[in-house]
Design an enzyme around this catalytic site. Structure first.
Site, PDB file in Angstrom:
ATOM      1  N   LYS A 140      47.497  47.262  69.111  1.00  0.00           N
ATOM      2  CA  LYS A 140      46.340  46.555  68.319  1.00  0.00           C
ATOM      3  C   LYS A 140      45.658  47.780  67.558  1.00  0.00           C
ATOM      4  CE  LYS A 140      43.312  43.348  67.166  1.00  0.00           C
ATOM      5  NZ  LYS A 140      42.052  44.131  66.754  1.00  0.00           N
ATOM      6  N   GLU A 145      45.447  48.027  58.929  1.00  0.00           N
ATOM      7  CA  GLU A 145      44.570  46.923  58.405  1.00  0.00           C
ATOM      8  C   GLU A 145      43.399  47.823  57.443  1.00  0.00           C
ATOM      9  OE1 GLU A 145      40.710  44.863  60.227  1.00  0.00           O
ATOM     10  OE2 GLU A 145      42.534  43.978  60.872  1.00  0.00           O
TER      11      GLU A 145
END
Length: 297
Positions: free
Chosen positions: A166, A173
């Site tokens: 993550k 991102e």
């Protein structure tokens, strides 16, 4: 399946709703009584049937640690805790050991989907023991997007692997958002382009740069042309920094991710000291003109 859920913020609240819609019995606890099903962690544990599963969805750092310490004192042998917040992966081992000493299992779960997860499903990256993961697959299957399990869920490895995955996800991102932002600025600067939003809208189908983030920027530009209602000040929540730090540790070059992190730092400077120094240097060695600040400011 029955689940205790600690933390009913933007994501936790919607996760509870999605799980309930999927037929699960979810008991939620939050310090805010208006959204909580029970008044305390102790009451949460009493409301669940053993062996219990409790998902922690609170801010990373001290709040997560304190919650896990409290659960270690509240739960018992055979129970299982899932940390679904954005904890740093290095915290997972100590938390697993703390709970393991009490006979309590531990899974770390990276969760992506934001406020859209209720309707679209959540991307899940989990770390932990195979038996523990299989035990709670009904929960994961309800939270993830519909379709092939592999297209939205991964058992990335042992404890710590979920949050590491993550972390890298969020680093990527950062870079993607910066690239889309730079593209918008370049389009907006060119007089030939009459409508930057229309260009981004056109990119949402059939192009190699289409993505959910790109679609969200097209939506934002449609709602606020020119983005006049917001400032450029951009926070970073930790994962981008951790990604760069781990890249340094592992000697992996991540120039795009690093640049996107530093761009966020630059967004918080009204007048960059670095660029002041550059301007002063150009004046010193080449006599280039500088823009001076008047006495009135």
């Amino acid at each position: 399946m029955q689940l205790g859920l600690v933390g009913l913020g933007k994501m936790g609240f919607n996760m509870r709703e999605r799980l309930r819609h999927g037929g699960h019995d979810v008991v939620g606890y939050d310090p805010r009584p208006e959204v909580s099903d029970v008044p305390s962690l102790g009451a949460l544990a009493e409301a669940l049937s053993a062996p219990r599963v409790v998902w922690v969805m609170v801010p990373s750092g001290p709040v997560t640690h304190d919650t896990i310490v409290s659960l270690a004192d509240t739960l018992g042998t055979g129970d299982l805790v899932i940390d679904g917040g954005n904890s740093r992966f290095t915290e997972d081992g100590p938390h697993a050991k703390l709970l393991g000493n009490k006979g309590i299992g531990f899974i770390d779960a990276g969760v992506s989907g934001g406020i859209w997860g209720l309707a679209e499903g959540y991307g899940l990256m989990v770390g932990g023991d195979d038996t523990d993961i299989e035990r709670v697959m009904p929960i994961f299957d309800t939270l993830r997007p519909p379709g092939d399990r592999a297209d939205g869920f991964v058992h990335a490895g042992p404890v710590g692997a979920g949050h590491f995955a993550k972390m890298v996800h969020n680093g990527v991102e950062y870079a993607l958002m910066t690239a889309y932002g730079e593209g918008y600025e370049l389009l907006a600067a060119e007089e030939l382009i009459s409508d930057p939003q229309a260009v981004y809208q056109a990119w949402t189908n059939g192009t190699v740069v289409r993505s959910w983030l790109q679609q969200l920027l097209a939506k934002a530009l449609r709602e606020d042309p020119g983005l006049t209602e917001i400032s450029g000040y951009t926070e970073d929540s930790g994962e981008g920094r951790w990604t760069v730090e781990e890249a340094i540790r592992l000697r992996v070059p991540v120039p795009s991710i690093a640049a996107s992190l530093f761009a966020r730092f630059a967004s918080r400077q009204e007048d960059s000291p670095t660029m002041k120094a550059v301007s002063a240097l150009r004046n010193q060695f080449g006599g280039h003109a500088v823009h001076r600040i008047s006495k009135s400011g």
